[in-house]
Design a protein around this motif. Structure first.
Motif, PDB file in Angstrom:
ATOM      1  N   GLU A 153       0.802  -1.226   0.096  1.00  0.00           N
ATOM      2  CA  GLU A 153      -0.051  -0.019   0.036  1.00  0.00           C
ATOM      3  C   GLU A 153       0.837   1.369  -0.148  1.00  0.00           C
ATOM      4  O   GLU A 153       0.237   2.245  -0.165  1.00  0.00           O
ATOM      5  N   THR A 154       2.210   1.212   0.182  1.00  0.00           N
ATOM      6  CA  THR A 154       3.029   2.024   0.301  1.00  0.00           C
ATOM      7  C   THR A 154       4.321   2.035  -0.615  1.00  0.00           C
ATOM      8  O   THR A 154       4.296   1.194  -1.480  1.00  0.00           O
ATOM      9  N   GLU A 155       5.162   2.954  -0.683  1.00  0.00           N
ATOM     10  CA  GLU A 155       6.190   3.158  -1.653  1.00  0.00           C
ATOM     11  C   GLU A 155       7.247   2.074  -1.046  1.00  0.00           C
ATOM     12  O   GLU A 155       8.412   2.072  -1.716  1.00  0.00           O
ATOM     13  N   HIS A 156       7.100   1.483  -0.021  1.00  0.00           N
ATOM     14  CA  HIS A 156       8.205   0.631   0.618  1.00  0.00           C
ATOM     15  C   HIS A 156       8.580  -0.277  -0.337  1.00  0.00           C
ATOM     16  O   HIS A 156      10.022  -0.431  -0.355  1.00  0.00           O
ATOM     17  N   GLY A 157       8.050  -0.901  -1.029  1.00  0.00           N
ATOM     18  CA  GLY A 157       8.618  -2.099  -1.809  1.00  0.00           C
ATOM     19  C   GLY A 157       9.558  -1.494  -3.148  1.00  0.00           C
ATOM     20  O   GLY A 157      10.266  -1.918  -3.457  1.00  0.00           O
ATOM     21  N   ASN A 158       9.031  -0.125  -3.278  1.00  0.00           N
ATOM     22  CA  ASN A 158       9.556   0.172  -4.626  1.00  0.00           C
ATOM     23  C   ASN A 158      11.037   0.924  -4.033  1.00  0.00           C
ATOM     24  O   ASN A 158      12.238   0.679  -4.917  1.00  0.00           O
ATOM     25  N   VAL A 159      10.977   1.518  -3.158  1.00  0.00           N
ATOM     26  CA  VAL A 159      12.144   2.211  -2.469  1.00  0.00           C
ATOM     27  C   VAL A 159      13.178   0.803  -2.196  1.00  0.00           C
ATOM     28  O   VAL A 159      14.360   0.902  -2.312  1.00  0.00           O
ATOM     29  N   MET A 160      12.969  -0.164  -1.544  1.00  0.00           N
ATOM     30  CA  MET A 160      13.463  -1.537  -1.273  1.00  0.00           C
ATOM     31  C   MET A 160      13.954  -1.976  -2.557  1.00  0.00           C
ATOM     32  O   MET A 160      15.328  -2.306  -2.760  1.00  0.00           O
ATOM     33  N   GLY A 161      13.118  -2.017  -3.727  1.00  0.00           N
ATOM     34  CA  GLY A 161      13.476  -2.662  -5.082  1.00  0.00           C
ATOM     35  C   GLY A 161      14.787  -1.797  -5.584  1.00  0.00           C
ATOM     36  O   GLY A 161      15.900  -2.398  -5.912  1.00  0.00           O
ATOM     37  N   HIS A 162      14.663  -0.501  -5.493  1.00  0.00           N
ATOM     38  CA  HIS A 162      15.746   0.068  -6.074  1.00  0.00           C
ATOM     39  C   HIS A 162      17.104   0.406  -5.238  1.00  0.00           C
ATOM     40  O   HIS A 162      17.988   0.060  -5.921  1.00  0.00           O
ATOM     41  N   ALA A 163      16.999   0.061  -4.105  1.00  0.00           N
ATOM     42  CA  ALA A 163      18.237   0.222  -3.059  1.00  0.00           C
ATOM     43  C   ALA A 163      18.794  -1.237  -3.272  1.00  0.00           C
ATOM     44  O   ALA A 163      20.042  -1.400  -3.367  1.00  0.00           O
ATOM     45  N   VAL A 164      18.007  -2.485  -3.234  1.00  0.00           N
ATOM     46  CA  VAL A 164      18.523  -3.734  -3.109  1.00  0.00           C
ATOM     47  C   VAL A 164      19.109  -3.883  -4.513  1.00  0.00           C
ATOM     48  O   VAL A 164      20.310  -4.329  -4.500  1.00  0.00           O
ATOM     49  N   ILE A 165      18.713  -3.709  -5.594  1.00  0.00           N
ATOM     50  CA  ILE A 165      19.166  -4.221  -6.844  1.00  0.00           C
ATOM     51  C   ILE A 165      20.468  -3.119  -7.281  1.00  0.00           C
ATOM     52  O   ILE A 165      21.260  -3.634  -7.818  1.00  0.00           O
ATOM     53  N   GLY A 166      20.186  -1.803  -6.749  1.00  0.00           N
ATOM     54  CA  GLY A 166      21.385  -1.057  -7.018  1.00  0.00           C
ATOM     55  C   GLY A 166      22.584  -1.391  -6.295  1.00  0.00           C
ATOM     56  O   GLY A 166      23.657  -1.540  -6.785  1.00  0.00           O
ATOM     57  N   SER A 167      22.343  -2.149  -5.134  1.00  0.00           N
ATOM     58  CA  SER A 167      23.281  -2.675  -4.211  1.00  0.00           C
ATOM     59  C   SER A 167      24.038  -3.994  -4.788  1.00  0.00           C
ATOM     60  O   SER A 167      25.368  -4.110  -4.716  1.00  0.00           O
ATOM     61  N   LEU A 168      23.302  -4.575  -5.274  1.00  0.00           N
ATOM     62  CA  LEU A 168      23.588  -5.932  -5.973  1.00  0.00           C
ATOM     63  C   LEU A 168      24.486  -5.553  -7.192  1.00  0.00           C
ATOM     64  O   LEU A 168      25.337  -6.360  -7.504  1.00  0.00           O
ATOM     65  N   ILE A 169      24.180  -4.490  -7.971  1.00  0.00           N
ATOM     66  CA  ILE A 169      24.921  -4.237  -9.253  1.00  0.00           C
ATOM     67  C   ILE A 169      26.073  -3.870  -8.529  1.00  0.00           C
ATOM     68  O   ILE A 169      27.350  -3.976  -9.201  1.00  0.00           O
ATOM     69  N   ASN A 170      26.323  -2.864  -7.683  1.00  0.00           N
ATOM     70  CA  ASN A 170      27.369  -2.288  -7.179  1.00  0.00           C
ATOM     71  C   ASN A 170      28.401  -3.679  -6.541  1.00  0.00           C
ATOM     72  O   ASN A 170      29.810  -3.540  -6.726  1.00  0.00           O
ATOM     73  N   LEU A 171      27.779  -4.637  -6.062  1.00  0.00           N
ATOM     74  CA  LEU A 171      28.772  -5.752  -5.574  1.00  0.00           C
ATOM     75  C   LEU A 171      29.314  -6.565  -6.652  1.00  0.00           C
ATOM     76  O   LEU A 171      30.527  -6.859  -6.547  1.00  0.00           O
ATOM     77  N   GLN A 172      28.564  -6.659  -7.846  1.00  0.00           N
ATOM     78  CA  GLN A 172      29.420  -6.909  -9.236  1.00  0.00           C
ATOM     79  C   GLN A 172      30.512  -6.372  -9.228  1.00  0.00           C
ATOM     80  O   GLN A 172      31.650  -6.970  -9.423  1.00  0.00           O
ATOM     81  N   LEU A 173      30.286  -5.049  -9.442  1.00  0.00           N
ATOM     82  CA  LEU A 173      31.636  -4.132  -9.912  1.00  0.00           C
ATOM     83  C   LEU A 173      32.679  -4.222  -8.734  1.00  0.00           C
ATOM     84  O   LEU A 173      33.847  -4.196  -9.206  1.00  0.00           O
ATOM     85  N   GLU A 174      32.247  -4.443  -7.429  1.00  0.00           N
ATOM     86  CA  GLU A 174      33.165  -4.396  -6.398  1.00  0.00           C
ATOM     87  C   GLU A 174      34.094  -5.583  -6.489  1.00  0.00           C
ATOM     88  O   GLU A 174      35.308  -5.446  -6.242  1.00  0.00           O
ATOM     89  N   PHE A 175      33.455  -6.758  -6.705  1.00  0.00           N
ATOM     90  CA  PHE A 175      34.204  -7.861  -6.744  1.00  0.00           C
ATOM     91  C   PHE A 175      34.393  -8.480  -8.114  1.00  0.00           C
ATOM     92  O   PHE A 175      35.192  -9.536  -8.303  1.00  0.00           O
TER      93      PHE A 175
END
Ligand SMILES: Nc1c(NC[C@H](O)[C@H](O)[C@H](O)CO)[nH]c(=O)[nH]c1=O
Ligand SMILES: CC(=O)[C@@H](O)COP(=O)(O)O
Length: 134
Positions: A72-94
């Motif tokens: 009912e809120t934007e919680h999922g969208n915020v989580m999705g952006h943050a999590v997927i962005g973090s996963l992409i960054n981890l690819q590049l870090e490692f």
């Protein structure tokens, strides 16, 4: 043999167990060894679990599987952006591939069933291709 660890979101356990079944099958077909399967409470915990796996010398890549539902809120969208962005960054870090098999954010219940296996398969296939092109 190339190896991966798989991180799984327990928030949708039944559906993610089916995603895991598909991921295992694709990994076997692509001759990729699964050295770890890690269940976490939900998508918010996936980046940390993935980073722990990528730090392991015996892990060549990782796959994240789960669902971010429509709320009912934007919680999922915020989580999705943050999590997927973090996963992409981890690819590049490692410099190790991370296949993202996360449905949503904002997915409705009726939209989940037809996506369960295709998203899981695509995540493993993407890692397999990144191994091949390394
Ligand atoms: N609503 C969903 C969640 N929520 C749980 C969070 O991921 C996290 O576990 C909690 O905030 C505690 O830190 N997780 C999903 O993976 N999917 C959802 O739809
Ligand atoms: C994606 C979620 O976290 C979801 O379950 C949150 O629901 P809500 O936005 O109604 O709090």
């Amino acid at each position: 043999m190339n190896t991966i660890g798989i991180v799984l979101g327990r928030f949708h356990r039944r559906e993610v167990e089916e995603m895991l079944d598909e991921a295992r099958a694709v990994a076997a077909r692509r001759q990729i060894g699964i050295v770890a399967e890690v269940w976490v409470p939900g998508s918010m915990e996936k980046p940390l679990a993935i980073k722990r796996l990528l730090q392991r010398p015996d892990v060549g890549g990782a796959v994240a599987l789960g669902i971010i539902e429509r709320g009912e809120t934007e919680h999922g969208n915020v989580m999705g952006h943050a999590v997927i962005g973090s996963l992409i960054n981890l690819q590049l870090e490692f410099m190790k591939p991370v296949g993202v098999g996360i449905l949503g954010p904002g997915i409705n219940p009726s939209q989940i069933p037809p996506r369960i296996r295709p998203y899981a398969a695509a995540a493993v296939e993407a890692v397999a291709e990144m191994f091949a092109t390394a």
